[in-house]
Structure formats: C-alpha cells, structure tokens
Scaffold this motif. Structure first.
Motif, PDB file in Angstrom:
ATOM      1  N   ALA A 209     -32.080 -34.805  41.751  1.00 39.67           N
ATOM      2  CA  ALA A 209     -31.152 -34.543  41.269  1.00 39.67           C
ATOM      3  C   ALA A 209     -30.486 -33.413  40.814  1.00 39.67           C
ATOM      4  O   ALA A 209     -29.177 -32.784  41.118  1.00 39.67           O
ATOM      5  N   TYR A 210     -31.778 -32.369  39.876  1.00 41.72           N
ATOM      6  CA  TYR A 210     -31.527 -31.560  40.180  1.00 41.72           C
ATOM      7  C   TYR A 210     -31.560 -29.735  41.026  1.00 41.72           C
ATOM      8  O   TYR A 210     -31.283 -29.186  41.242  1.00 41.72           O
ATOM      9  N   THR A 211     -31.741 -31.117  42.089  1.00 41.26           N
ATOM     10  CA  THR A 211     -31.709 -30.430  43.520  1.00 41.26           C
ATOM     11  C   THR A 211     -31.040 -29.953  43.620  1.00 41.26           C
ATOM     12  O   THR A 211     -30.270 -28.810  44.738  1.00 41.26           O
ATOM     13  N   VAL A 212     -30.336 -30.888  43.957  1.00 42.53           N
ATOM     14  CA  VAL A 212     -29.032 -31.160  44.547  1.00 42.53           C
ATOM     15  C   VAL A 212     -27.619 -30.633  43.417  1.00 42.53           C
ATOM     16  O   VAL A 212     -27.227 -29.080  44.023  1.00 42.53           O
ATOM     17  N   VAL A 213     -27.765 -30.131  41.874  1.00 44.73           N
ATOM     18  CA  VAL A 213     -27.053 -29.300  40.986  1.00 44.73           C
ATOM     19  C   VAL A 213     -26.965 -28.180  41.419  1.00 44.73           C
ATOM     20  O   VAL A 213     -26.578 -27.378  41.646  1.00 44.73           O
ATOM     21  N   ALA A 214     -28.520 -27.779  41.602  1.00 44.01           N
ATOM     22  CA  ALA A 214     -28.992 -26.185  41.531  1.00 44.01           C
ATOM     23  C   ALA A 214     -28.850 -25.600  42.730  1.00 44.01           C
ATOM     24  O   ALA A 214     -28.337 -24.735  42.851  1.00 44.01           O
ATOM     25  N   SER A 217     -24.641 -25.449  42.752  1.00 43.34           N
ATOM     26  CA  SER A 217     -24.240 -24.316  41.685  1.00 43.34           C
ATOM     27  C   SER A 217     -24.518 -22.571  41.981  1.00 43.34           C
ATOM     28  O   SER A 217     -23.945 -22.553  41.927  1.00 43.34           O
ATOM     29  N   GLY A 218     -25.841 -22.799  42.788  1.00 42.85           N
ATOM     30  CA  GLY A 218     -26.274 -21.309  43.736  1.00 42.85           C
ATOM     31  C   GLY A 218     -25.182 -21.554  44.463  1.00 42.85           C
ATOM     32  O   GLY A 218     -24.945 -20.067  45.458  1.00 42.85           O
ATOM     33  N   HIS A 219     -24.209 -22.288  44.798  1.00 42.27           N
ATOM     34  CA  HIS A 219     -24.205 -21.743  46.258  1.00 42.27           C
ATOM     35  C   HIS A 219     -21.793 -21.523  45.385  1.00 42.27           C
ATOM     36  O   HIS A 219     -21.549 -21.839  45.483  1.00 42.27           O
ATOM     37  N   ARG A 220     -21.507 -20.399  46.426  1.00 48.90           N
ATOM     38  CA  ARG A 220     -20.596 -20.362  45.682  1.00 48.90           C
ATOM     39  C   ARG A 220     -18.818 -20.803  46.263  1.00 48.90           C
ATOM     40  O   ARG A 220     -18.287 -21.089  45.319  1.00 48.90           O
ATOM     41  N   LEU A 221     -18.869 -20.874  47.887  1.00 48.39           N
ATOM     42  CA  LEU A 221     -18.027 -21.948  48.347  1.00 48.39           C
ATOM     43  C   LEU A 221     -18.359 -22.974  47.261  1.00 48.39           C
ATOM     44  O   LEU A 221     -16.911 -24.063  47.236  1.00 48.39           O
ATOM     45  N   MET A 222     -19.025 -23.854  47.536  1.00 45.62           N
ATOM     46  CA  MET A 222     -19.739 -25.667  46.983  1.00 45.62           C
ATOM     47  C   MET A 222     -19.186 -25.131  45.984  1.00 45.62           C
ATOM     48  O   MET A 222     -18.288 -26.395  45.323  1.00 45.62           O
ATOM     49  N   PRO A 229     -19.744 -24.137  37.508  1.00 44.68           N
ATOM     50  CA  PRO A 229     -19.426 -22.914  37.064  1.00 44.68           C
ATOM     51  C   PRO A 229     -20.583 -22.778  38.273  1.00 44.68           C
ATOM     52  O   PRO A 229     -22.244 -22.727  38.772  1.00 44.68           O
ATOM     53  N   HIS A 230     -20.824 -20.967  38.723  1.00 45.81           N
ATOM     54  CA  HIS A 230     -21.237 -20.441  39.887  1.00 45.81           C
ATOM     55  C   HIS A 230     -21.978 -19.973  38.863  1.00 45.81           C
ATOM     56  O   HIS A 230     -22.099 -18.775  38.300  1.00 45.81           O
TER      57      HIS A 230
END
Length: 358
Positions: A209-214, A217-222, A229-230
């Motif tokens: 789940a946190y693989t998806v979240v991270a 979160s690190g992808h500006r467009l997404m 928060p980016h």
C-alpha cells in the motif's frame, strides 16, 4: 546504486535508460529482495539451529504453542539484510529520504538485535527492560524527526484523509508527532508477531500500500491530480517498500505455518519503524492507522487488557494480544492468521481509496 552507476551511461548504451523509470526499479527491488531472502533462508536457519537460538514459548498461552519451543528465532536479520541490500542496489542513493528510512531500519534493528541477543544468547529471559527499549526507540525516532524538521523544504503540515483543504501545520510539535508514529508503529508490529506468518502478512500488505502512496506522492502530476502533498524524492521510498514486500515474501515461505523460523524483535521492530518512517516522509501519517489496522487492533487490545486489569481486576479478553484470545476460544492458528490477513487486505484497499476520496 545501480541507478547512480549505470543510468549516466545511457547516452552510450541506450538500454540503460530503463534505470530511469522508478516502476522498473520498484519491481526489481522486490524481486531481488525476495531472491536474497529465499536463497539465504535455509543457510540462516541452519546457522541459528547450530548455535541453538531457539524460541522460548510462554507457558500461560495456548498449550499447542509449546510444540514450537526451540524453533529458530532472530530470522529478522535475513529480512533486514535483504531490504537494505536491495534498496542500495535499486534506489537513487543520492536522495536523503532513502538514507533516513535505512537509518530507521538499522537503528531499530540494532535495538531488536540487542533485545534478542540478551534473551536468547545471554539467557536473560526478559532481554532489554521496557524502559531501556523505549528510550532507545525514542532516541532513534527523535533523530529521524529532527533531520526531517530541519530538512530544507520539508513541510510540518499534517495531511488528513478525506480532506483536501484541511492540513493543519503542527510546527515544532511535528517532531513529537513523528516520534509517536515511528515508535508506535514499531511496537504495534512487535506485538502482532505472535503466530506463524501473522505479522509478516500485514507487513507485506502495508508495504504494498505504501509503495503506491510513496510513488504517487513523489510523482508531481499524479499528486496534483489526486490533490495530495507532492514530496520531491519520495518516489524512491517506493523502491524501499517494494524491497520490504519482496524480502517478506521470501521470509514467509519459511515462516508460514508450521514455521521453520521466527523473525524475533530484530525483525518486527525495524519493519514497524520502517513503515512508520515511510508514512511520515510521504505525509500520510494518519493513513497508517488504517493501512496498519491489524497492528492497531493488536496494540489496542493489549492496552485495554492491561488498563482493565489494573483498574478493575478483570480481563476483557481471554488473553492479549487479541490473536491469542481467538486461539483460546478454539480457533486454529491458521484460521486466525488468514482471517487477520483478510482484514489487512480490506483495510489497505480502503486506505488507497482515500487518495481519491477527498
């Protein structure tokens, strides 16, 4: 490391351009960690048996557990080794967040190792005292929280699930909050580690789940699309959580019922701390309450049991943590484990839905 070494050569060797993509490195971090854990596990188990590093089973629990006495423990060393090596190989090690999660893993791993060492090698039945363990955990978590607080550009605002515009700024109190998240997560996973495969299953689910979240979160467009928060550089944490997923899968092969090895505190404490640190850095701290809902249930059951017994002299559960309560009621161990896994999967899915439901 491979990214830092090989990607700069992509202008000469075009096939090396694949290292640019985090999705590629996420997948292979998981595969690499799985292979390391899976291949080395038999050798590690033999070594643990040779030095007679066997688990001591408490005699006030379900009697069927007495058959597990002597099962090798401290197998968490293998998980941590696989996670760290795989992360170093596939992550962009120029990112400070990568080193922070590795520091959390190593720091809490050292605490768990000291506790297991005293219990199983020095034959000190209780290992580190509760105070010693708690102070050490706070010290490591405080170091991580302070680095984050003073890191240029890092926000102390708190992201609240389901709310896109409500982000209270905790200011300096964010340091205390981050410590609570990391230490609480570490101990919650530790309390859950009581049945074969019980803790490692929800750890894998939470890591996924946190693989998806991270990643988002690190992808500006997404992150802009999802109104979350980016965090520049947080995408590399997905490589780390994928490594946790892969190493846990490899370990589960030998930890599934009936377990050939237990992870011990050297595994459960750093895995919980790693998830807590990822939650803090990715600015989805409160989401961990839902993603790691099984860990929360286990921890709360212990808190309620102790509070009830001290205040009223009565127990709420037949035995705490709550997985032992179900065993005392007659549930078979695999049934307890699988049903808690099912709950963990459902909670993870609900958690991921909050990325859109704002």
């Amino acid at each position: 490391m491979l990214y830092n070494w090989l990607y700069p050569l992509h202008t000469e060797f075009s096939f090396l351009n694949v290292f640019r993509y985090q999705s590629f490195r996420i997948i292979y971090a998981a595969v690499t960690a799985f292979l390391i854990a899976f291949v080395l596990a038999p050798w590690v188990i033999r070594k643990l048996q040779e030095i007679k590093l066997g688990q001591q089973i408490r005699d006030d629990g379900p009697k069927r557990h007495l058959a597990k006495s002597g099962t090798p423990t401290m197998g968490g060393i293998l998980i941590i080794f696989a996670v760290i090596l795989s992360t170093l190989l596939w992550a962009d090690i120029s990112r400070p967040y990568v080193w922070l999660v590795l520091a959390a893993t190593l720091g809490f791993g050292a605490i768990g190792f000291a506790d297991d060492y005293l219990k199983f090698i020095k034959a000190q039945s209780k290992g580190l005292s509760a105070a010693q363990k708690f102070i050490a955990q706070i010290a490591v978590a405080l170091g991580i929280a302070l680095v984050l607080y003073f890191l240029p550009g890092y926000s102390t605002k708190l992201s609240v699930p389901f709310f896109k515009n409500f982000m209270p700024d905790l200011g300096w109190f964010y340091i205390v909050f981050a410590v609570l998240v990391i230490v609480g997560s570490s101990n919650a996973v530790n309390l859950t580690d009581g049945l074969d495969g019980l803790a490692i299953g929800p750890v894998m689910i939470a890591a996924l789940a946190y693989t998806v979240v991270a990643y988002v979160s690190g992808h500006r467009l997404m992150s802009e699309y999802l109104l979350i928060p980016h965090i520049d550089g947080a995408g590399e944490l997905a490589v780390f959580t994928a490594a946790i997923l892969g190493s846990s899968l490899g370990f589960l092969w030998f930890n599934t019922y009936p377990a050939s090895v237990f992870m011990g505190d050297v595994g459960s404490l750093p895995l919980g701390a790693a998830l807590g640190t990822v939650a803090v850095i990715s600015k989805h701290e409160l989401l961990l309450l839902m993603v790691g809902g099984v860990f929360v249930i286990e921890a709360v059951s212990v808190i309620f049991q102790v509070a009830s017994f001290k205040s009223r002299g009565k127990r709420i559960f037949l035995m705490a943590p709550i997985h032992h309560h179900f065993e005392m009621k007659g549930w078979e161990e695999p049934k307890v484990v699988v049903r808690l896994w099912i709950i963990a999967i459902l909670l993870a899915l609900l958690s991921l839905s909050t990325l859109k439901l704002r």
